[in-house]
Design an enzyme around this catalytic site. Structure first.
Site, mmCIF file in Angstrom:
data_model
loop_
_atom_site.group_PDB
_atom_site.id
_atom_site.type_symbol
_atom_site.label_atom_id
_atom_site.label_comp_id
_atom_site.label_asym_id
_atom_site.label_seq_id
_atom_site.Cartn_x
_atom_site.Cartn_y
_atom_site.Cartn_z
ATOM 1 N N HIS A 14 0.113 -45.304 -7.194
ATOM 2 C CA HIS A 14 -0.398 -45.617 -5.862
ATOM 3 C C HIS A 14 -1.838 -46.138 -5.960
ATOM 4 O O HIS A 14 -2.201 -47.100 -5.299
ATOM 5 C CB HIS A 14 -0.334 -44.362 -5.000
ATOM 6 C CG HIS A 14 -0.789 -44.579 -3.602
ATOM 7 N ND1 HIS A 14 -0.085 -45.361 -2.717
ATOM 8 C CD2 HIS A 14 -1.893 -44.163 -2.937
ATOM 9 C CE1 HIS A 14 -0.738 -45.401 -1.575
ATOM 10 N NE2 HIS A 14 -1.834 -44.690 -1.680
ATOM 11 N N ASP A 47 0.750 -52.229 4.811
ATOM 12 C CA ASP A 47 -0.594 -51.903 5.293
ATOM 13 C C ASP A 47 -1.621 -52.712 4.522
ATOM 14 O O ASP A 47 -1.337 -53.265 3.458
ATOM 15 C CB ASP A 47 -0.897 -50.393 5.258
ATOM 16 C CG ASP A 47 -0.942 -49.825 3.858
ATOM 17 O OD1 ASP A 47 -1.816 -50.223 3.086
ATOM 18 O OD2 ASP A 47 -0.084 -48.964 3.552
ATOM 19 N N LYS A 79 -1.612 -50.485 9.463
ATOM 20 C CA LYS A 79 -1.026 -49.135 9.527
ATOM 21 C C LYS A 79 -2.144 -48.100 9.535
ATOM 22 O O LYS A 79 -3.077 -48.178 8.739
ATOM 23 C CB LYS A 79 -0.126 -48.902 8.313
ATOM 24 C CG LYS A 79 0.452 -47.496 8.225
ATOM 25 C CD LYS A 79 1.438 -47.348 7.069
ATOM 26 C CE LYS A 79 0.913 -46.422 6.007
ATOM 27 N NZ LYS A 79 1.861 -46.153 4.919
ATOM 28 N N ASP A 85 6.532 -51.769 -1.224
ATOM 29 C CA ASP A 85 5.655 -50.606 -1.187
ATOM 30 C C ASP A 85 5.806 -49.860 -2.516
ATOM 31 O O ASP A 85 6.793 -50.080 -3.228
ATOM 32 C CB ASP A 85 6.042 -49.698 -0.013
ATOM 33 C CG ASP A 85 4.847 -48.941 0.544
ATOM 34 O OD1 ASP A 85 3.795 -48.910 -0.110
ATOM 35 O OD2 ASP A 85 4.974 -48.374 1.649
HETATM 36 C C1 R5P Z 1 1.385 -44.578 1.274
HETATM 37 O O1 R5P Z 1 0.322 -45.133 1.444
HETATM 38 C C2 R5P Z 1 2.477 -45.124 0.408
HETATM 39 O O2 R5P Z 1 2.098 -46.340 -0.170
HETATM 40 C C3 R5P Z 1 3.769 -45.290 1.177
HETATM 41 O O3 R5P Z 1 3.595 -46.266 2.188
HETATM 42 C C4 R5P Z 1 4.200 -43.997 1.812
HETATM 43 O O4 R5P Z 1 4.218 -42.989 0.858
HETATM 44 C C5 R5P Z 1 5.560 -44.127 2.438
HETATM 45 O O5 R5P Z 1 5.872 -42.916 3.057
HETATM 46 P P1 R5P Z 1 6.993 -42.851 4.174
HETATM 47 O O6 R5P Z 1 8.232 -43.470 3.591
HETATM 48 O O7 R5P Z 1 7.176 -41.372 4.457
HETATM 49 O O8 R5P Z 1 6.480 -43.590 5.364
#
Ligand code: R5P
Length: 302
Positions: free
Chosen positions: A137, A176, A201, A227
């Site tokens: 991440h 985001d 976001k 993502d």
């Molecule tokens: C957070 O910043 C990560 O990059 C993902 O966007 C996040 O973990 C996604 O989580 P969820 O599927 O619960 O929205």
């Protein structure tokens, strides 16, 4: 140096595939939980000389599944490393395709610690030789490792898969603003002129709830939303919904680590995704892209 690979309970398919790519023997584990919740793990060997003096590669993803949570997977990892340490090897290489807690790479609220650093401190305490993970991440946390640490990139593999699906007029959409740089790197695999757009976001740090907004020009475009993680699917489903409202044609939901918790699959498909694509960092039916060769290539030249 002779190599052997320990297939952790959290990476049974990927571990075997990496060993096949490397052409080396594997050892699996015997693991269970005691009635009080404590864990048991042993390397499934009768003769410890199988490990002694070798280069030992341990593969263990730490994502949650129906029979184990992240904490169990992390403790299993610690037990595997410590068993190898006790037996004695020439070198220990640890591969954790999905590193749990990596999202908490900084302090969001007073009284917290950056959990990612806590996990890295635990790994550092074993004095291993090398560490590999995939699409962190926040890759900056690699500096906290006291050994050589590599963040393997899965983007080319994921892009190759999508190209084979016949996607046309592609726009890469970042869910985001913080993920735009990653999306730009991903978009390059589709061509130099592929546009990257993003939605705004905001996540409430207390409740974890997200709010996303934006209107993009996506008429007749095939959209790839990339993502690092799909957890509950809230982020991805909202980005798909907004993409569809912005005129998108086909929408592909792509994540390196498709954890798919709670109603994630339903939410994402219901929002209008044509396909959900993940890698085998997580053993589930969405692991359409294998990391085995890419990881093995790093380990081959070691
Ligand atoms: C957070 O910043 C990560 O990059 C993902 O966007 C996040 O973990 C996604 O989580 P969820 O599927 O619960 O929205």
């Amino acid at each position: 140096m002779e190599k052997i690979l320990i297939v952790g309970p959290g990476s049974q398919i990927l571990g075997v595939k990496i060993a096949e790519e490397l052409g080396i023997e594997t050892v699996d584990t015997e693991s269970k939980s005691f009635p009080d919740g404590e864990n048991y793990l042993r390397l499934n060997i009768e003769d410890e000389t199988i490990i002694q003096g070798k280069e030992v590669i341990i593969v263990q993803s730490t994502g949650p599944s129906s029979n184990a949570d992240q904490n169990k997977r992390l403790f299993e990892l610690a037990m595997m490393i410590d068993s190898v340490k006790r037996i004695g090897s020439k070198k220990i290489i640890v591969v954790v395709p999905y590193l749990a807690y990596a999202r908490q790479d900084k302090i969001f609220r007073p009284g917290e610690c950056p959990f990612a650093t806590t996990i890295i401190r635990m790994i550092n305490s074993f004095n291993i030789d090398e560490f590999y993970t995939v699409d962190l991440h926040e890759p900056k946390i690699l500096v906290d490792f006291s050994c050589k640490a590599i963040n393997v990139d899965s983007m080319k593999l994921l892009a190759d898969y999508i190209k084979k699906l016949g996607a046309k007029d592609i726009v890469v959409v970042s869910p985001d603003k913080g993920a735009v740089e990653r999306s730009k790197a991903f978009a390059k695999y589709f061509g130099d002129d592929v546009l990257v757009e993003y939605f705004e976001k905001v996540r409430d740090v207390k409740t974890g709830d997200i709010a996303m907004s934006g209107k993009l020009s996506l008429k007749n475009k095939d959209v790839v939303i990339a993502d690092d993680i799909i957890s509950t699917g809230g982020t991805m489903a909202t980005a798909i919904k907004l993409s569809k409202e912005s005129g998108a044609n086909r929408v592909y939901a792509v994540a390196t680590h498709a954890l798919m918790l709670q109603q994630a699959k339903y939410r994402i498909l219901k929002a209008g995704a044509d396909e959900i694509i993940g890698t085998d960092s997580i053993d589930n039916q969405l692991a359409k892209v294998s990391l085995a060769k890419t990881i093995a290539d790093y380990l081959k030249f070691d």
